[in-house]
Design a protein around this motif. Sequence first.
Motif, mmCIF file in Angstrom:
data_model
loop_
_atom_site.group_PDB
_atom_site.id
_atom_site.type_symbol
_atom_site.label_atom_id
_atom_site.label_comp_id
_atom_site.label_asym_id
_atom_site.label_seq_id
_atom_site.Cartn_x
_atom_site.Cartn_y
_atom_site.Cartn_z
ATOM 1 N N MET A 131 0.844 -1.194 0.000
ATOM 2 C CA MET A 131 0.000 0.000 0.000
ATOM 3 C C MET A 131 0.878 1.241 0.000
ATOM 4 O O MET A 131 1.897 1.299 0.699
ATOM 5 C CB MET A 131 -0.922 0.007 1.225
ATOM 6 N N LYS A 132 0.498 2.249 -0.750
ATOM 7 C CA LYS A 132 1.303 3.446 -0.924
ATOM 8 C C LYS A 132 1.237 4.364 0.290
ATOM 9 O O LYS A 132 0.189 4.517 0.932
ATOM 10 C CB LYS A 132 0.812 4.197 -2.163
ATOM 11 N N ILE A 133 2.374 4.993 0.615
ATOM 12 C CA ILE A 133 2.425 6.020 1.657
ATOM 13 C C ILE A 133 2.033 7.354 1.020
ATOM 14 O O ILE A 133 2.729 7.858 0.138
ATOM 15 C CB ILE A 133 3.830 6.097 2.279
ATOM 16 N N LYS A 134 0.911 7.890 1.459
ATOM 17 C CA LYS A 134 0.383 9.100 0.830
ATOM 18 C C LYS A 134 0.358 10.306 1.762
ATOM 19 O O LYS A 134 0.572 11.435 1.327
ATOM 20 C CB LYS A 134 -1.040 8.845 0.320
ATOM 21 N N ARG A 135 0.076 10.068 3.040
ATOM 22 C CA ARG A 135 -0.130 11.195 3.962
ATOM 23 C C ARG A 135 1.012 11.239 4.971
ATOM 24 O O ARG A 135 1.237 10.299 5.722
ATOM 25 C CB ARG A 135 -1.479 11.066 4.672
ATOM 26 N N THR A 170 -7.276 19.592 21.312
ATOM 27 C CA THR A 170 -8.716 19.790 21.120
ATOM 28 C C THR A 170 -9.517 18.508 21.319
ATOM 29 O O THR A 170 -10.749 18.535 21.327
ATOM 30 C CB THR A 170 -8.977 20.300 19.695
ATOM 31 N N GLY A 171 -8.851 17.360 21.442
ATOM 32 C CA GLY A 171 -9.522 16.073 21.536
ATOM 33 C C GLY A 171 -9.573 15.335 20.205
ATOM 34 O O GLY A 171 -9.913 14.149 20.154
ATOM 35 N N GLU A 172 -9.235 16.004 19.137
ATOM 36 C CA GLU A 172 -9.247 15.389 17.807
ATOM 37 C C GLU A 172 -8.064 14.432 17.656
ATOM 38 O O GLU A 172 -7.013 14.607 18.274
ATOM 39 C CB GLU A 172 -9.159 16.506 16.759
ATOM 40 N N ARG A 173 -8.253 13.402 16.822
ATOM 41 C CA ARG A 173 -7.165 12.493 16.461
ATOM 42 C C ARG A 173 -6.911 12.608 14.965
ATOM 43 O O ARG A 173 -7.838 12.514 14.163
ATOM 44 C CB ARG A 173 -7.510 11.051 16.839
ATOM 45 N N LEU A 174 -5.633 12.813 14.601
ATOM 46 C CA LEU A 174 -5.255 12.967 13.199
ATOM 47 C C LEU A 174 -4.372 11.797 12.798
ATOM 48 O O LEU A 174 -3.304 11.592 13.379
ATOM 49 C CB LEU A 174 -4.508 14.291 12.984
ATOM 50 N N GLY A 175 -4.809 11.048 11.795
ATOM 51 C CA GLY A 175 -4.062 9.874 11.353
ATOM 52 C C GLY A 175 -3.315 10.133 10.060
ATOM 53 O O GLY A 175 -3.826 10.788 9.140
ATOM 54 N N PHE A 176 -2.084 9.592 9.963
ATOM 55 C CA PHE A 176 -1.244 9.722 8.777
ATOM 56 C C PHE A 176 -0.557 8.386 8.514
ATOM 57 O O PHE A 176 -0.589 7.476 9.350
ATOM 58 C CB PHE A 176 -0.194 10.824 8.970
ATOM 59 N N ASP A 177 0.092 8.299 7.365
ATOM 60 C CA ASP A 177 0.825 7.076 7.025
ATOM 61 C C ASP A 177 2.261 7.097 7.544
ATOM 62 O O ASP A 177 2.841 6.046 7.823
ATOM 63 C CB ASP A 177 0.878 6.894 5.499
ATOM 64 N N PHE A 178 2.835 8.299 7.637
ATOM 65 C CA PHE A 178 4.244 8.424 8.023
ATOM 66 C C PHE A 178 4.400 9.718 8.824
ATOM 67 O O PHE A 178 3.722 10.711 8.560
ATOM 68 C CB PHE A 178 5.139 8.476 6.774
ATOM 69 N N GLY A 229 6.508 15.731 -7.259
ATOM 70 C CA GLY A 229 6.014 15.198 -8.532
ATOM 71 C C GLY A 229 4.908 14.183 -8.384
ATOM 72 O O GLY A 229 4.202 13.877 -9.362
ATOM 73 N N ASP A 230 4.724 13.638 -7.198
ATOM 74 C CA ASP A 230 3.676 12.636 -6.956
ATOM 75 C C ASP A 230 2.467 13.344 -6.347
ATOM 76 O O ASP A 230 2.454 13.709 -5.176
ATOM 77 C CB ASP A 230 4.202 11.566 -5.997
ATOM 78 N N ARG A 231 1.434 13.524 -7.141
ATOM 79 C CA ARG A 231 0.277 14.313 -6.703
ATOM 80 C C ARG A 231 -0.576 13.601 -5.656
ATOM 81 O O ARG A 231 -1.456 14.218 -5.062
ATOM 82 C CB ARG A 231 -0.570 14.690 -7.919
ATOM 83 N N GLU A 232 -0.345 12.312 -5.446
ATOM 84 C CA GLU A 232 -1.092 11.595 -4.409
ATOM 85 C C GLU A 232 -0.525 11.841 -3.011
ATOM 86 O O GLU A 232 -1.175 11.551 -2.010
ATOM 87 C CB GLU A 232 -1.079 10.095 -4.700
ATOM 88 N N VAL A 233 0.713 12.340 -2.946
ATOM 89 C CA VAL A 233 1.367 12.551 -1.649
ATOM 90 C C VAL A 233 0.983 13.911 -1.087
ATOM 91 O O VAL A 233 1.040 14.927 -1.780
ATOM 92 C CB VAL A 233 2.904 12.442 -1.794
ATOM 93 N N GLU A 234 0.591 13.917 0.173
ATOM 94 C CA GLU A 234 0.214 15.147 0.872
ATOM 95 C C GLU A 234 1.063 15.272 2.133
ATOM 96 O O GLU A 234 1.116 14.354 2.958
ATOM 97 C CB GLU A 234 -1.264 15.099 1.249
ATOM 98 N N ILE A 235 1.756 16.410 2.280
ATOM 99 C CA ILE A 235 2.621 16.650 3.431
ATOM 100 C C ILE A 235 2.018 17.768 4.272
ATOM 101 O O ILE A 235 1.680 18.838 3.758
ATOM 102 C CB ILE A 235 4.041 17.046 2.979
ATOM 103 N N THR A 236 1.885 17.521 5.570
ATOM 104 C CA THR A 236 1.282 18.489 6.486
ATOM 105 C C THR A 236 2.234 18.792 7.626
ATOM 106 O O THR A 236 2.739 17.872 8.289
ATOM 107 C CB THR A 236 -0.033 17.944 7.069
#
Length: 510
Positions: free
Chosen positions: A1-5, A203-211, A28-35
């Motif tokens: 499975m690809k690492i995207k987030r 805030t109590g929110e949970r944020l999930g990422f791949d890496f 160059g990989d438009r599926e990857v999102e960095i935050t």
Amino acid sequence: MKIKRIAIVGGGTAGWLAANHLGRELHGDREVEITVIESDEVPIIGVGEGTVPSIKTSLRKFGISELDLLLSCETTLKTGIKFSGWLDAQRHGAGHHYYHPFSTPFPEGLDLTPSWLLQGRRPDYQDVSIAARLSEAGLCPKRIESPPYEGEVDYAYHVNAYQFARLLARNAQARFGIRHVVGTIIGADRDETGKVSALRMKTGERLGFDFYVDCSGFASILTQQTLRVPFVDKSHQVLTDTALVQQVPFEATAAIPPYTLAQAHRAGWIWDIPVLQRRGTGFVYSSRHMSEDEAVRTFAAYLGRSEADFQPRKIRMQIGFRQQFWVSNCVALGLAQGFVEPLEATSILLTDFTADLLAKNFPREHGDEARLQPHFNRLAQNAWERVIDFVQMHYHLSDRDDSAFWRDCRYGTHLSDLLQERLDTWRLRPPIASDFASRFEMFNVENFLYVLYGMKFPTRGFPVSPKELDSSAAQFVGLQACTDQLASELLPHGHWLRELHAALAAQGTP
């Protein structure tokens, strides 16, 4: 499975350097999102205001113009470091100093060291180094017409750490599409395999990422608090453990030195870093050898301040690094990775190096991590080990005998096996390039030459040919002539900077 987030936990210099390196590599990989997730409740440490020339390579790669850097970060140019008081004052004079410049001592390619040793002289790179003489004269390494990122001698920068992080942030968002979230992370969750699965927000929110990239500073929210990666303590090699920090305004017409000053005192040293409108100063000391009251008193005296109203910021320093930097789906960078006092501007240097290393070895698919981790960890650990060796060597070579601190640095600290081997070898012959087998060491033969012989290190001489002696003499004369010419042509550093800002202001450039 690809690492995207991808989540970068923490902003500051480390977080935004990571964002630019990863953004450029993965853009160059438009599926990857960095935050980048950055808390507005956590201040930037702000001691890493000095850089080394390798930062220019990264800034060019990111697409940041040198002019933007000079205008937006109170930036001044840095040709090296001036070490003052690191040797015994009675033996070498109260005003003894030496330079560790960024430019090679041998621009013509011929190492003059053997010739000096043959003549029974300790090498003096202050005589041969163009950069050292220009620095001492307070001259700018660039001409008015110099191209971006180029000068007559090599240079780096002093920057306002907060503004530098903001410049990196603007570039990462505009050029690479990096997302920016403001929020405070209080912890993280792990899944059944041990991977980081989500960030827990205040805030109590949970944020999930791949890496995840842990740039959360000394808090080390993921690497230490969540993954429990052990810390490798190096306080037996570098004894300083505390810094007092104070900013001092510059007078509008004051001269601006083109170097960092590292002024030794009886239990450590003081950094003095000029940026455009102020000096960033720090008093580094060992709390085992000096009380906080004495440190404050000595620091206040250095700055010409009254001790009664002097309240510098205090930073505890734990010297060392994580046993592993990349664990599972998380990599530590910056202060989350480790810390060594800022004697040779190593903080930004190591962060920039390891962020670039991560970008070039970034896993594209889940499962790739296990194959890429060992290589990254091995190179990063070697970089850290050798940086600590280099910092420790400054203390170990000192012949100061005026305090228990300096005696302990010389006789009471453990040297790594490699540093001990190198020093033993260099007593027989000078350092040569092949002593540094790894191109991923942060400091090379020329850096060691400046420090070793600036500290009067004893090396046995050996015969050289008459032809080499003649060539060395000719090169020495040529370097002196080149230095004299540049000294007559280059502007004082502060004058060059103020002319630049005035010219741009006249053109309406903000």
